[in-house]
Design an enzyme around this catalytic site. Structure first.
Site, PDB file in Angstrom:
ATOM      1  N   ASN A 167       0.972  -1.227  -0.080  1.00  0.00           N
ATOM      2  CA  ASN A 167       0.019  -0.067   0.126  1.00  0.00           C
ATOM      3  C   ASN A 167       0.766   1.274   0.207  1.00  0.00           C
ATOM      4  O   ASN A 167       0.566   2.336   0.761  1.00  0.00           O
ATOM      5  CB  ASN A 167      -0.884   0.044   1.186  1.00  0.00           C
ATOM      6  CG  ASN A 167      -1.967  -1.126   1.176  1.00  0.00           C
ATOM      7  OD1 ASN A 167      -2.469  -1.304   0.107  1.00  0.00           O
ATOM      8  ND2 ASN A 167      -2.305  -1.711   2.257  1.00  0.00           N
TER       9      ASN A 167
ATOM     10  N   ARG B 109       3.563  -1.525   9.158  1.00  0.00           N
ATOM     11  CA  ARG B 109       4.672  -2.157   8.442  1.00  0.00           C
ATOM     12  C   ARG B 109       5.883  -2.334   9.481  1.00  0.00           C
ATOM     13  O   ARG B 109       6.805  -3.313   9.163  1.00  0.00           O
ATOM     14  CB  ARG B 109       5.388  -1.474   7.370  1.00  0.00           C
ATOM     15  CG  ARG B 109       4.400  -1.181   6.224  1.00  0.00           C
ATOM     16  CD  ARG B 109       4.918  -0.602   5.279  1.00  0.00           C
ATOM     17  NE  ARG B 109       3.750  -0.070   4.226  1.00  0.00           N
ATOM     18  CZ  ARG B 109       3.095   1.299   4.574  1.00  0.00           C
ATOM     19  NH1 ARG B 109       3.368   2.003   5.613  1.00  0.00           N
ATOM     20  NH2 ARG B 109       2.197   1.583   3.788  1.00  0.00           N
TER      21      ARG B 109
ATOM     22  N   LYS C 238       2.715 -11.684  -3.605  1.00  0.00           N
ATOM     23  CA  LYS C 238       3.449 -10.660  -4.578  1.00  0.00           C
ATOM     24  C   LYS C 238       4.655 -10.334  -4.040  1.00  0.00           C
ATOM     25  O   LYS C 238       5.742 -10.164  -4.654  1.00  0.00           O
ATOM     26  CB  LYS C 238       2.372  -9.420  -4.690  1.00  0.00           C
ATOM     27  CG  LYS C 238       3.251  -8.536  -5.842  1.00  0.00           C
ATOM     28  CD  LYS C 238       2.652  -7.299  -6.002  1.00  0.00           C
ATOM     29  CE  LYS C 238       3.734  -6.553  -6.837  1.00  0.00           C
ATOM     30  NZ  LYS C 238       3.346  -5.213  -7.274  1.00  0.00           N
TER      31      LYS C 238
ATOM     32  N   PRO D 198       5.340 -11.607 -10.344  1.00  0.00           N
ATOM     33  CA  PRO D 198       4.405 -10.784  -9.169  1.00  0.00           C
ATOM     34  C   PRO D 198       3.190 -10.393  -9.853  1.00  0.00           C
ATOM     35  O   PRO D 198       3.146  -9.736 -11.024  1.00  0.00           O
ATOM     36  CB  PRO D 198       5.281  -9.611  -8.862  1.00  0.00           C
ATOM     37  CG  PRO D 198       6.703  -9.746  -9.257  1.00  0.00           C
ATOM     38  CD  PRO D 198       6.610 -10.650 -10.406  1.00  0.00           C
TER      39      PRO D 198
ATOM     40  N   ASP E 110      -0.467  -8.430  -9.092  1.00  0.00           N
ATOM     41  CA  ASP E 110      -1.409  -7.574  -8.352  1.00  0.00           C
ATOM     42  C   ASP E 110      -2.778  -7.569  -9.134  1.00  0.00           C
ATOM     43  O   ASP E 110      -2.914  -8.079 -10.122  1.00  0.00           O
ATOM     44  CB  ASP E 110      -0.622  -6.197  -7.907  1.00  0.00           C
ATOM     45  CG  ASP E 110      -0.522  -5.358  -9.263  1.00  0.00           C
ATOM     46  OD1 ASP E 110      -0.971  -5.874 -10.395  1.00  0.00           O
ATOM     47  OD2 ASP E 110       0.373  -4.240  -9.228  1.00  0.00           O
TER      48      ASP E 110
ATOM     49  N   HIS F 120      -3.965  -5.160 -10.799  1.00  0.00           N
ATOM     50  CA  HIS F 120      -3.939  -4.659 -12.027  1.00  0.00           C
ATOM     51  C   HIS F 120      -3.406  -5.548 -13.068  1.00  0.00           C
ATOM     52  O   HIS F 120      -4.097  -5.916 -14.073  1.00  0.00           O
ATOM     53  CB  HIS F 120      -2.938  -3.495 -11.995  1.00  0.00           C
ATOM     54  CG  HIS F 120      -2.571  -3.124 -13.374  1.00  0.00           C
ATOM     55  ND1 HIS F 120      -3.646  -2.303 -14.106  1.00  0.00           N
ATOM     56  CD2 HIS F 120      -1.442  -2.989 -13.999  1.00  0.00           C
ATOM     57  CE1 HIS F 120      -3.092  -2.057 -15.161  1.00  0.00           C
ATOM     58  NE2 HIS F 120      -1.897  -2.449 -15.541  1.00  0.00           N
TER      59      HIS F 120
ATOM     60  N   GLN G   4       7.879  -9.546 -17.350  1.00  0.00           N
ATOM     61  CA  GLN G   4       7.014  -8.609 -16.399  1.00  0.00           C
ATOM     62  C   GLN G   4       7.478  -7.260 -15.805  1.00  0.00           C
ATOM     63  O   GLN G   4       7.252  -6.455 -15.907  1.00  0.00           O
ATOM     64  CB  GLN G   4       6.599  -9.543 -15.203  1.00  0.00           C
ATOM     65  CG  GLN G   4       5.461  -8.747 -14.369  1.00  0.00           C
ATOM     66  CD  GLN G   4       5.989  -8.012 -13.218  1.00  0.00           C
ATOM     67  OE1 GLN G   4       6.924  -7.697 -13.028  1.00  0.00           O
ATOM     68  NE2 GLN G   4       5.222  -7.547 -12.349  1.00  0.00           N
TER      69      GLN G   4
HETATM   70  N1  LIG Z   1       9.451  -5.820 -11.737  1.00  0.00           N
HETATM   71  C1  LIG Z   1       8.532  -5.639 -10.712  1.00  0.00           C
HETATM   72  N2  LIG Z   1       9.100  -4.499  -9.819  1.00  0.00           N
HETATM   73  C2  LIG Z   1       7.969  -4.162  -8.825  1.00  0.00           C
HETATM   74  N3  LIG Z   1       8.157  -3.167  -7.894  1.00  0.00           N
HETATM   75  C3  LIG Z   1       7.034  -3.310  -7.132  1.00  0.00           C
HETATM   76  O1  LIG Z   1       6.741  -2.652  -6.070  1.00  0.00           O
HETATM   77  N4  LIG Z   1       6.308  -4.234  -7.748  1.00  0.00           N
HETATM   78  C4  LIG Z   1       6.952  -4.812  -8.779  1.00  0.00           C
HETATM   79  C5  LIG Z   1       6.474  -5.525  -9.470  1.00  0.00           C
HETATM   80  O2  LIG Z   1       5.343  -6.049  -9.503  1.00  0.00           O
HETATM   81  N5  LIG Z   1       7.338  -6.207 -10.638  1.00  0.00           N
END
Ligand SMILES: Nc1nc2[nH]c(O)nc2c(=O)[nH]1
Length: 334
Positions: free
Chosen positions: A148, A203, A247, A264, A266, A268, A310
């Protein structure tokens, strides 16, 4: 000590490695949410802490220039005396390892673009985005702070963490630089309260709790040894730590533990997978099962270095919106 912004100012203190922009774009890689410790100290010059030393990096054509501080100058501004000198072969090795320069990025871009027209369209404006190989302790605790949160706040938070708990390395133009804190520095009885006072909020408990869990269990070497463990095992170990969800675990696997296949995901990426790639998912939200299905889909599409692909799209997202990916994603939707 003075910041060195270009090799022409003091050539004997700079070295270079061959490295074309298609293989590495410092400006994209160092500002795209992989590491939060690099700062554009003058146009095109990136200063940050790596391996307990302060470096400035710069690209000029096909060369990656670098200088390391703290070895030549006298102590000043109350900073510690100079560190033991590293030889050129060692500093070259540290940089090659950090940027994983043995991985041929242009060939990967070609393969991802051939397999995925959407990648091809987005990535043509974002060459040279490669995955860093960071220290696992730094990567883990940095990514616990990402929940967040957006990049500028994460960067400021990590700077406060390093100033409060990290070893002071040197001062450049009167600005102090600190190493990332050791695990033991984060396990003190008052660590959580100090982190709260530094603005870490909820955190604080996760940082101090994870530090204690690792110190009492795996140890920092055990964390590093996850580099040789299978991806699923490394992920499972990380997910058992306070404040580490799927993630964050995948970011740590990808960006510090040599798991190039870690993708990773999320909410989105979940939307994009459904809407742009037409992935048929079992549920209507980002459940653990959907998370796995999306990762498997992208691993099927992009192959063994799916996490690297990614990272390119994540970087493109940040750049297009000029806002953190969590609040504004555009690139995949053009
Ligand atoms: N390659 C990525 N870097 C990230 N930093 C972050 O905060 N999220 C990511 C991610 O999904 N991929």
């Amino acid at each position: 000590m003075k910041l060195r912004d270009a090799p022409s100012a003091c050539p004997s203190l700079w070295r270079c490695l061959p490295c074309p922009p298609a293989e590495l774009r410092l400006d994209l890689v160092l500002s795209s949410g992989q590491s939060f410790r690099w700062w554009e100290s003058s146009p095109g010059a990136w200063t940050g802490v790596l391996g307990g030393r302060v470096w400035t990096l710069r690209q000029d054509g096909d060369r990656l220039w670098y200088t390391v501080y703290g070895e030549e100058e006298e102590e000043r501004d109350g900073c510690p005396a100079k560190a033991a000198k590293l030889d050129a072969a060692e500093t070259d090795r540290i940089l090659r390892d950090y940027f994983q320069l043995d991985v041929g990025l242009s060939a990967l871009y070609r393969a991802w673009g051939a397999a995925d027209p959407l990648f091809h369209k987005v990535a043509k404006d974002f060459p040279g985005v490669r995955v860093l190989r960071q220290d696992p302790v730094e990567c883990l605790f940095s990514f616990i702070c990402t929940s967040n949160n957006h990049i500028s706040r994460i960067t400021a938070m990590i700077e406060r963490l390093c100033q409060a708990f990290g070893r002071r390395l040197c001062c450049l133009d009167s600005r102090p630089f600190h190493a990332f804190p050791s695990l033991s520095a984060l396990t003190g009885a008052d660590a959580e309260a100090r982190l709260r006072a530094l603005g870490f909020g909820y955190r604080a408990k996760f940082v101090s709790g994870s530090a204690r869990a690792i110190a009492d269990g795996l140890g920092p070497e055990g964390l590093c040894q996850l580099r040789t463990a299978p991806y699923a095992e490394a992920r499972k170990v990380l997910c058992a730590l306070p404040g580490v969800g799927a993630k964050v675990a995948d970011c740590v696997c990808l960006l510090s533990l040599d798991k190039a296949e870690a993708v990773p995901v999320d909410t989105h990426v979940w939307h994009i997978a459904r809407q742009r790639y037409g992935v048929a998912l079992s549920g209507k939200s980002l459940t653990p099962r959907a998370y796995q299905e999306i990762g498997d889909f992208f691993r099927g599409l992009w192959g063994a270095h799916a996490g690297w692909a990614q990272a390119v799209l994540f970087c493109a997202d940040l750049r297009k919106g000029q806002k953190p990916a969590s609040s504004q994603h555009q690139a995949w939707e053009t």
